[in-house]
Structures are given as C-alpha cells and as structure tokens.
Design an enzyme around this catalytic site. Structure first.
Site, PDB file in Angstrom:
ATOM      1  N   HIS A   1      -4.390   1.657   7.810  1.00 39.82           N
ATOM      2  CA  HIS A   1      -3.006   2.156   7.811  1.00 39.82           C
ATOM      3  C   HIS A   1      -2.825   3.272   6.769  1.00 39.82           C
ATOM      4  O   HIS A   1      -2.260   4.330   7.065  1.00 39.82           O
ATOM      5  CB  HIS A   1      -2.062   0.976   7.524  1.00 39.82           C
ATOM      6  CG  HIS A   1      -0.615   1.328   7.439  1.00 39.82           C
ATOM      7  ND1 HIS A   1       0.319   0.870   8.346  1.00 39.82           N
ATOM      8  CD2 HIS A   1       0.077   2.091   6.554  1.00 39.82           C
ATOM      9  CE1 HIS A   1       1.509   1.351   8.021  1.00 39.82           C
ATOM     10  NE2 HIS A   1       1.401   2.088   6.931  1.00 39.82           N
ATOM     11  N   GLU A   2      -3.343   3.040   5.555  1.00 38.34           N
ATOM     12  CA  GLU A   2      -3.152   4.020   4.486  1.00 38.34           C
ATOM     13  C   GLU A   2      -4.003   5.281   4.704  1.00 38.34           C
ATOM     14  O   GLU A   2      -3.560   6.386   4.419  1.00 38.34           O
ATOM     15  CB  GLU A   2      -3.450   3.403   3.114  1.00 38.34           C
ATOM     16  CG  GLU A   2      -2.580   2.199   2.737  1.00 38.34           C
ATOM     17  CD  GLU A   2      -1.081   2.466   2.822  1.00 38.34           C
ATOM     18  OE1 GLU A   2      -0.645   3.616   2.663  1.00 38.34           O
ATOM     19  OE2 GLU A   2      -0.342   1.498   3.087  1.00 38.34           O
TER      20      GLU A   2
ATOM     21  N   HIS B   1      -2.268   7.654   6.882  1.00 34.17           N
ATOM     22  CA  HIS B   1      -1.267   8.462   6.179  1.00 34.17           C
ATOM     23  C   HIS B   1      -1.891   9.727   5.592  1.00 34.17           C
ATOM     24  O   HIS B   1      -1.311  10.808   5.645  1.00 34.17           O
ATOM     25  CB  HIS B   1      -0.648   7.672   5.019  1.00 34.17           C
ATOM     26  CG  HIS B   1       0.498   6.791   5.412  1.00 34.17           C
ATOM     27  ND1 HIS B   1       1.616   7.268   6.050  1.00 34.17           N
ATOM     28  CD2 HIS B   1       0.707   5.462   5.231  1.00 34.17           C
ATOM     29  CE1 HIS B   1       2.466   6.256   6.244  1.00 34.17           C
ATOM     30  NE2 HIS B   1       1.941   5.153   5.771  1.00 34.17           N
TER      31      HIS B   1
ATOM     32  N   CYS C   1       5.971  -0.181   7.527  1.00 33.03           N
ATOM     33  CA  CYS C   1       5.627   0.946   6.664  1.00 33.03           C
ATOM     34  C   CYS C   1       6.837   1.311   5.816  1.00 33.03           C
ATOM     35  O   CYS C   1       7.956   1.349   6.320  1.00 33.03           O
ATOM     36  CB  CYS C   1       5.209   2.130   7.534  1.00 33.03           C
ATOM     37  SG  CYS C   1       4.765   3.598   6.599  1.00 33.03           S
ATOM     38  N   LEU C   2       6.591   1.600   4.541  1.00 30.12           N
ATOM     39  CA  LEU C   2       7.685   1.978   3.645  1.00 30.12           C
ATOM     40  C   LEU C   2       8.360   3.269   4.100  1.00 30.12           C
ATOM     41  O   LEU C   2       9.509   3.520   3.775  1.00 30.12           O
ATOM     42  CB  LEU C   2       7.152   2.150   2.212  1.00 30.12           C
ATOM     43  CG  LEU C   2       6.641   0.862   1.530  1.00 30.12           C
ATOM     44  CD1 LEU C   2       5.891   1.207   0.249  1.00 30.12           C
ATOM     45  CD2 LEU C   2       7.782  -0.095   1.242  1.00 30.12           C
TER      46      LEU C   2
ATOM     47  N   GLN D   1       3.163   9.793   1.211  1.00 29.65           N
ATOM     48  CA  GLN D   1       4.470   9.133   1.258  1.00 29.65           C
ATOM     49  C   GLN D   1       5.379   9.505   0.089  1.00 29.65           C
ATOM     50  O   GLN D   1       6.574   9.241   0.123  1.00 29.65           O
ATOM     51  CB  GLN D   1       4.289   7.619   1.316  1.00 29.65           C
ATOM     52  CG  GLN D   1       3.643   7.156   2.613  1.00 29.65           C
ATOM     53  CD  GLN D   1       3.441   5.663   2.623  1.00 29.65           C
ATOM     54  OE1 GLN D   1       2.462   5.160   2.093  1.00 29.65           O
ATOM     55  NE2 GLN D   1       4.375   4.940   3.203  1.00 29.65           N
TER      56      GLN D   1
ATOM     57  N   GLY E   1       0.832  -1.190   0.000  1.00 22.55           N
ATOM     58  CA  GLY E   1       0.000   0.000   0.000  1.00 22.55           C
ATOM     59  C   GLY E   1       0.864   1.235   0.000  1.00 22.55           C
ATOM     60  O   GLY E   1       1.999   1.200   0.485  1.00 22.55           O
TER      61      GLY E   1
HETATM   62 ZN   LIG Z   1       2.691   3.288   5.816  1.00 19.44          ZN
END
Ligand SMILES: [Zn+2]
Length: 167
Positions: A133-134, A137, A91-92, A51, A46
């Site tokens: 989660h997304e 963000h 998380c990235l 991000q 995701g």
């Molecule tokens: Zn994330």
C-alpha cells in the site's frame, strides 16, 4: 520535528512519483515529520512522503499494538512477490473509505534505513499488505486505483459527500 498536513484525494500531489533519496543526512527531519504525522493520527499504521506533499521515496510503518516499533523505508523496492490475497484497506488520504484490494500474498522488499544501511523485509503477513500500500503511494498510486471503475466511482461519490459535510 513536526506534525504535517496529510493531503487527501483528489489532491494531484498524491499522483507524483517520488524520486530516490541520495543524501540520507538531508532527510532526517522529513523522516521525523513522517513519524510524528503518522503517530498524530488515531489509527495510522503507515505513511508515505507523498501524503504530506513531499516527493522523495520515504515511507514509515508501525503495525505494533503499542505503536512503538517504527519502521523507516527509504527507496523501497519490491524485489520478489508471489501469491494472491485480498484485504480490506483504508488510507489516511482517503478518509472513511474502505474496500477490498487484491494484493500479492508475499513480498520481499529491499530498502535503506535512515542511516543509509540496506535491509530486506520478507513478509507474507499483514506487513506485506501495508508495504504494498505504501510503496504504491511512492509511485503516485492509491488503493482505489486497484478497484473496478464502477466501484471506484461509487466510493469517490461517497467521499465527495463526506468532504462536503465536513466543510
Ligand atoms: Zn494510504
């Protein structure tokens, strides 16, 4: 289409609250960039616009094994939630850090697809966690915000050390 740089904490741009998309035609390239960037990572499932330092409410998800079932969510909104669960998240934007996060078990999310058509996803499975989660963000929130201060500081220290080693 392009692979963009994924920003990492403590980059303050991860804290920006995204604005809703009103012109769907204007965000087609951004959607493709999000997908390209997500697929360019080893295991990203995701990615939210925040991000890649964009400020419009768009996120992409693909939880399929073959990574060939992209889901695009524009202006996503949780309209129903129930139950509790806990899942180990990563998380990235917070590389190599993992922690158990308390989430709703089930969420019903309303969003628009890339053509501006509204759809609803109701999930009490893994997708439910990923959507929560997304969406966080897009509100300027990351998963470690859900942890206790003690636990968060411990992880941040670990992350700082890793970032130092990489330089
Ligand atoms: Zn994330």
């Amino acid at each position: 289409m392009a692979v963009r740089t994924i920003i990492e904490i403590p980059d303050e741009r991860l804290r920006i609250k995204c604005k809703p998309v009103t012109d769907f035609a204007a965000v087609q390239t951004l959607i493709d960039d999000l997908l390209d960037t997500m697929y360019s990572t080893d295991s990203g499932i995701g990615l939210a616009a925040t991000q890649i330092a964009e400020t419009l409410s768009i996120m992409v998800i693909d939880i399929s094994d073959d990574r060939n079932q992209p889901m695009v969510f524009i202006n996503p909104e949780i309209i129903e939630s129930e139950g509790e669960t806990s899942y180990q998240e990563g998380c990235l934007s917070i590389p190599e850090i993992y922690a158990d996060v308390d989430r709703f078990l089930r969420v019903k999310v309303k969003a628009f697809d890339r053509n501006g058509e509204q759809f609803i996803v109701d999930s009490d499975e893994f997708l439910s966690i990923v959507m929560q989660h997304e969406i966080d963000h897009l509100h300027g929130k990351v998963f470690i915000d859900h942890l206790s201060t003690l636990k968060r500081n411990m992880l941040l220290k670990k992350l700082k050390k890793q970032q130092r080693l990489k330089q």
